[in-house]
Design a protein around this motif. Structure first.
Motif, short mmCIF file in Angstrom:
data_model
loop_
_atom_site.label_atom_id
_atom_site.label_comp_id
_atom_site.label_asym_id
_atom_site.label_seq_id
_atom_site.Cartn_x
_atom_site.Cartn_y
_atom_site.Cartn_z
N HIS A 1 43.85 43.37 47.36
CA HIS A 1 43.34 42.02 47.57
C HIS A 1 44.37 40.95 47.27
O HIS A 1 44.49 39.96 48.00
N VAL B 1 43.33 43.46 52.11
CA VAL B 1 42.21 42.58 52.43
C VAL B 1 42.72 41.39 53.25
O VAL B 1 43.60 40.67 52.80
N SER C 1 38.88 35.87 51.87
CA SER C 1 38.74 35.32 50.52
C SER C 1 38.00 33.99 50.51
O SER C 1 37.58 33.52 49.46
N ILE D 1 33.67 39.41 51.87
CA ILE D 1 34.33 40.33 50.94
C ILE D 1 33.38 41.47 50.57
O ILE D 1 33.76 42.64 50.54
N TRP E 1 37.90 48.58 43.36
CA TRP E 1 38.14 47.17 43.67
C TRP E 1 38.91 46.55 42.51
O TRP E 1 38.55 46.72 41.36
N SER F 1 40.83 42.77 41.49
CA SER F 1 41.15 41.39 41.87
C SER F 1 41.19 40.52 40.64
O SER F 1 40.80 40.94 39.54
#
Length: 506
Positions: free
Chosen positions: A195, A220, A225, A231, A243, A245
């Motif tokens: 991401h 991503v 975003s 998302i 995941w 981020s």
């Protein structure tokens, strides 16, 4: 072992497995290796050699991964550029690193032309790799890279207006991967998101861990975003197992109530890093996704992304019970010094120092800043033991896990990006009409995120919009203050310094 060998080993073990999936584009491990080899050959033909610096200017895509491994295979050090940053800032980085080749795509030609106007740089375009003559692998001459060579230089905000480049070695990256893979049981069956932007250190963790084990990496798309529900759909449709981020995206999703109960059946882990995750939003995620495991990963760019970690094992009951940043990873050392220079014990506050296998090689082309931040371990002088002086203030809990309290300097985190307030102030002072300025971090009570306010005294009237337009040519968008406040004169303390406490109250 050097990190480009991760790709070669996975290409041998899983040649037809998808290595990178980006929208409608996929690259198998064999294809990723061959593309990287083609880029390496093109760079060598342009006389790139070991330890040369090669930048890449790319939107997030499968080409980003090709660029990283192609540059490394040429024996060079890669320097990721923020493709949305103003040309003036990028030129500072290219000049500081003495870069003469930029890997990019044709759609960035206009940006490259701005750089070529002031610097003698050449370009290699990833999207034209198929047209390049292929060098059979048997004829590729391996470059003698060693593990202590730098792998990348990542530029962060600098207090004087000059971005500073953090140097991370192959050995540092290997230590990171060799900790993460067994700790989290990551295998070739995993599907990891990628991401963070490539110029942001969080992106390196996903990429190297995935390629090392033969997993699938899913960059991503940047436009997603802006839309938390997109998302969420991405996590679901890509069947992600991990995941990772900055918390701002997780908070954004929570504020929009975008999750379904028991969403993401394939997901195993949620990792967050880069800044504090508001407890009320962590509670939302844990309530929506029972059975998933949530980890706070903590570490500055200078110590290779992650140095401490902590699992959020129970749903927090109160908003004032933050998840600690945790204990040191295997091979790392973390301790705090009090203001008296004594090692902090449980219940005491101090500045965090990090040592061990993740400590990078310093700042590129800046011995003064390196010597100030990468110091001999203050707890002993028996042998050379370099630790990083983070500037982060922490409190130690009875279980020896650390709680993050804030910064000791004029540095803040904005949406996960590390920002030196001095860089913004230096840009403002360069304006011919601005006589005084100070940039202050202000908590937004509605979102619990940090925003920036700039207080300015000027020779004549200037519109706030004009100041923001001016800054767009100087700093990235995330560094532009949301609020501009004009004053006849900024308040000062009794010692003659700008009174930042009073400005924050205002």
């Amino acid at each position: 072992m050097v990190v480009q060998e991760y790709l070669d080993k996975s290409a041998e073990a899983y040649p037809d497995k998808i290595a990178v999936r980006f929208q409608d584009n996929t690259l198998t491990y064999r294809e990723l290796r061959d593309r990287a080899d083609a880029l390496a050959a093109a760079l060598v033909e342009r006389s790139i050699k070991r330890l040369d610096r090669v930048a890449f200017l790319l939107p997030k895509s499968h080409f980003s991964v090709v660029a990283v491994f192609g540059i490394l295979k040429a024996g060079a050090i890669y320097v990721p550029l923020d493709h949305s940053a103003p040309a003036e800032r990028l030129i500072k980085i290219l000049r500081d690193c003495d870069i003469r080749i930029v890997v990019s795509v044709r759609e960035k030609s206009a940006d490259l032309d701005k750089m070529r106007a002031v610097l003698p740089i050449d370009a290699v375009f990833c999207d034209e790799l198929e047209a390049l003559p292929r060098t059979p692998r048997a004829r590729l001459v391996p470059v003698e890279t060693i593990e202590t060579d730098p792998a990348y230089i990542l530029y962060t905000s600098g207090s004087t207006g000059q971005p500073k480049g953090v140097v991370i070695t192959h050995k540092n990256i290997r230590a990171l991967a060799e900790f993460m893979i067994p700790t989290f049981g990551i295998t070739d069956k995993d599907v990891l998101a990628n991401h963070a932007p490539m110029h942001f250190d969080l992106s390196t963790l996903d990429m190297y861990v995935a390629i090392a084990v033969g997993a699938t990496l899913c960059p991503v798309p940047e436009k997603l975003s802006l839309f938390p529900r997109d998302i969420v759909a991405f996590i679901r449709e890509e069947r992600l197992t991990i995941w990772h981020s900055a918390p701002f995206m997780l908070s954004y999703i929570a504020k929009m109530d975008a999750l379904q109960k028991n969403d993401f059946p394939d997901l195993r882990y949620v990792w967050w890093a880069g800044e504090v995750f508001p407890v009320k939003f962590l509670r939302y995620w844990m309530q929506k996704l029972p059975g998933k495991r949530f980890f706070n990963l903590f570490g500055p760019t200078e110590t290779t992304v992650i140095s401490l970690y902590q699992e959020a094992e129970r749903i927090p009951e109160k908003d004032d019970s933050p998840t600690p940043i945790g204990k040191a990873c295997v091979g790392e050392e973390a301790f705090a010094l009090t203001t008296e220079g004594r090692r902090a014990v449980a219940g005491e506050e101090g500045e965090l120092y990090i040592g061990g296998v993740g400590v990078g090689a310093g700042y590129w082309n800046d011995r003064t800043k390196t010597d100030a931040a990468f110091v001999q371990n203050p707890l002993h002088d028996h042998y050379r033991d370099i630790v990083y002086k983070t500037g982060d203030l922490v409190r130690l809990r009875p279980d020896h896990a650390a709680e993050f309290l804030g910064r000791s300097d004029h540095q803040v985190k904005i949406r996960g990006y590390r920002v030196e307030l001095g860089e913004i102030e230096a840009a403002l002072y360069a304006h011919s009409d601005i006589t005084e300025c100070a940039v202050i971090p202000v908590p937004d009570p509605g979102t619990e995120e940090t925003e920036l306010a700039a207080f300015i005294a000027a020779k004549k009237d200037i519109a706030a919009g004009d100041v923001k337009e001016y800054l767009k040519e100087k700093v990235p968008v995330y560094m532009i203050p949301r609020r501009i406040v004009f004053m006849a004169q900024l308040p000062i303390t009794s010692s003659g310094k700008i009174d930042r406490v009073k400005l924050k109250e205002l």
